[in-house]
Design a protein around this motif. Sequence first.
Motif: not given
Lengths: 323, 128
Positions: A48-53, A60-68, A154-162
């Motif tokens: 799912g996508f959560h847009w912020v301004s 915590p809990g982002a999957l950034t290491r995996l994606f990077d 600029w996006w930060v991936p989590y398991r169920d939401v970005c």
Amino acid sequence: MSVPTRRDAASIREEWLRVALSTEPADRPEAEAAIAGLYRLNGLPPPGFHWVSSPPEFPPGALTRLFDARRRSMTRDLRAGLAVTWKRREQVLRLVRWPLAGSRLPFRLVVYDHDPEWRDVHDVSWLAEFDCLPWVPGVEGIDLWERAARAGGWWVPYRDVCVVVDRPRVVHTQPGPADGQVVVHREDGPAVVYRDGSGAYAWRGTAVPPWVIERPAADRIAAEPEPEIRLAAIQHMGWPEYLDQTAARLIGAAPDPGNDAELRLYDTRDHRVLVVVNGTVERDGTRRRYGLVVPDDSADPVEAAAWTYGITAPLYKQLVRRT
Amino acid sequence: MITLDALSARTGRTFDDHLDRSLTIPVLDGIQAQGDLLVMPAVLLGASDWRPVPPEGLVLLDGVHPHVLVADPGTCRWTDGPDGPAFAATAPVYLLHPEHGATGFAPGHYVTHRQREWRETDWSPVFD
């Protein structure tokens, strides 16, 4: 395969600079499609996508290491598969990659406490580099990274939401120290203003707290632990004003050979500083004094002035006019 | 001898409006500095790639504001010097800057140096 010329490289650099500095709202469907593609490459279902301004505090809990990690193996494969000469690679690095990488663009003002390295994925310099080089068959993903960057956010991936931060509404910059570089900078307010009206402050590319821009003062500077931030605040105040308010030690003074003013060399907490006076009169009728940081072993004002122009003191003494 | 006003009319370049436009710009053959750019006479060894300074002028150094070298047609050529552009003039030429006004150079060969500042362990160019 045609080899792009210098102009092509420069225009690709400018194009990516426009992407990095864009203040248009993000193209949300395009960004979401590209990011979902990157999830798929990591073996994950579309989030799912959560847009912020504006940049939030990322939980915590982002999957950034995996994606990077996957991004790094992709760029390794791309580099290994490139069928171009070293000369061409070097040209692209010099004309495109380094000027962009040396720039201080708005993405650098975003703080990722959980994974500071994640910021680098939003650097456009690596995307611009591959944009100048031929396509490498069999390596997946670069097109998705490129689409996500162009779409904005600029996006930060989590398991169920970005979580995706929309582009800022206002960006102020000035030219950087080297050819082709651009740095975020504003003297009288936030250099970057997000779409919800919040802002981030920057001085010549360095992220700074608001007081550095709004109310720089000698006592705040004395209490600031970060040398970079101290220097930014001093530069914004102006070295002469700062020196007037602090107990800096005057090492020496000498007439400036180039005009009728004096060169003054000071020792301060962090730096040796040479204060010089402009030859040209300012709007208000005064002549601007300004300070330049010189090497720590500078002992003589004329030698220090000569050093700033990369010449010897005997040569500098022959200066006939300095405006 | 030429004034700032005449240089502005001749080149279309503008200067900050508080600068004295009737000021005659001295044409000198020694070392001169214009803010963050130093220009000094030099003997250039080995330079072969000489190009004419174009009619619209040549940006010797671009930063927050440009330093623009202007010359009458056929009187000035430039090349890459040891630390920035170098130029050879056969007639007086002028270096223009919106804040610093103008600097005049007598005929001769000159090299340029950008002003720098110490930054922790190395130097970096001055922003002007």
